[in-house]
Design a protein around this motif. Structure first.
Motif, PDB file in Angstrom:
ATOM      1  N   ARG A 108       0.409   0.038   5.983  1.00  0.00           N
ATOM      2  CA  ARG A 108       1.218  -1.169   5.928  1.00  0.00           C
ATOM      3  C   ARG A 108       1.472  -1.673   7.350  1.00  0.00           C
ATOM      4  NH1 ARG A 108       4.055   2.064   1.777  1.00  0.00           N
ATOM      5  NH2 ARG A 108       5.789   2.481   3.203  1.00  0.00           N
ATOM      6  N   ARG A 118       0.829  -1.203   0.000  1.00  0.00           N
ATOM      7  CA  ARG A 118       0.000   0.000   0.000  1.00  0.00           C
ATOM      8  C   ARG A 118       0.868   1.260   0.000  1.00  0.00           C
ATOM      9  NH1 ARG A 118      -4.715  -1.945   4.280  1.00  0.00           N
ATOM     10  NH2 ARG A 118      -5.639  -3.516   2.882  1.00  0.00           N
ATOM     11  N   ARG A 119       0.384   2.280  -0.714  1.00  0.00           N
ATOM     12  CA  ARG A 119       1.158   3.515  -0.835  1.00  0.00           C
ATOM     13  C   ARG A 119       1.299   4.241   0.505  1.00  0.00           C
ATOM     14  NH1 ARG A 119       2.167   5.351  -5.936  1.00  0.00           N
ATOM     15  NH2 ARG A 119       1.170   4.229  -7.666  1.00  0.00           N
ATOM     16  N   ASP A 120       0.248   4.208   1.291  1.00  0.00           N
ATOM     17  CA  ASP A 120       0.260   4.914   2.566  1.00  0.00           C
ATOM     18  C   ASP A 120       1.022   4.066   3.592  1.00  0.00           C
ATOM     19  OD1 ASP A 120      -0.146   6.282   4.884  1.00  0.00           O
ATOM     20  OD2 ASP A 120      -2.339   6.078   4.898  1.00  0.00           O
TER      21      ASP A 120
END
Length: 210
Positions: free
Chosen positions: A20, A14-16
């Protein structure tokens, strides 16, 4: 790919960063849960109430509520030659090992490239004889033959096990009621038992002691 593993990988990507896993430990625990092979829900015949008797491997379908302790003990067995489970009488130490840890070991939870087998004993009044009694069949030796070798060389058992197990097999030696070395066994026999057991725990080899 198993759906739970796919979800775990998605979360790692996940980008955020906040979405994670917060740590490698948290990720490791999640991987353990995905990798765990669920025990067959086979219930032992008869009355499920054990009273003062410990839960055995065949009662694992009735044994629950100790997942954290089981996971902790297995992790320690992976990286330590000896793990001591201590506590007040009756708190469930034997049940934790017999119905919790050992069934997971039998299903391959220790890993390390070895196929692990389990040997169980209680010291009683003759701890060295009890140890020889469970190890001799594994080594295809007669009990008196093995005892004779140990009297001359306390490290003989370690070498024999290493030769037999090689790099593909391992043994978890579960000693229940270890306090019997103090409460029941004659001091001379307890000392002889200790002299043989000590070399088995040198380094992280093919033997683990629980």
């Amino acid at each position: 790919v198993h759906p739970e593993l796919a979800q775990l990988i998605d979360r790692c990507l996940r980008r955020d960063p906040a979405a994670r896993y917060a740590s490698a430990e948290a990720l490791g625990q999640a991987l353990e849960e995905v990798n765990a092979v669920p025990a067959a829900a086979v219930l032992a015949a008869g009355n499920p109430y054990r009273g003062l008797y410990p839960f055995e491997s065949e009662h694992r379908g009735l044994f629950f509520g100790r997942a954290v302790e089981i996971r902790t003990l297995i992790e320690r067995l992976r990286v330590e030659p000896m793990v001591l489970v201590a506590g007040d009488s009756g708190v469930g130490k034997s049940s934790l090992c017999r119905a919790g840890v050992l069934p997971h070991v039998a299903r391959g939870a220790l890993g390390g490239g070895r196929q692990w087998s389990i040997l169980q004993l209680t010291p009683g009044r003759h701890p060295l004889a009890a140890l020889v009694g469970v190890v001799a069949p594994l080594l295809c030796l007669q009990g008196p033959q093995l005892v004779g070798g140990l009297q001359d060389d306390a490290s003989a058992l370690r070498r024999a096990l290493e030769r037999h197990l090689g790099v593909t097999q391992g043994v978890v030696l579960f000693i229940d009621q270890l306090e019997e070395l103090v409460t029941t066994s004659p001091s001379g026999e307890a000392q002889a038992f200790g002299r043989v057991l000590g070399p088995l725990l040198e380094g992280l080899g093919a033997v683990r002691l629980l």
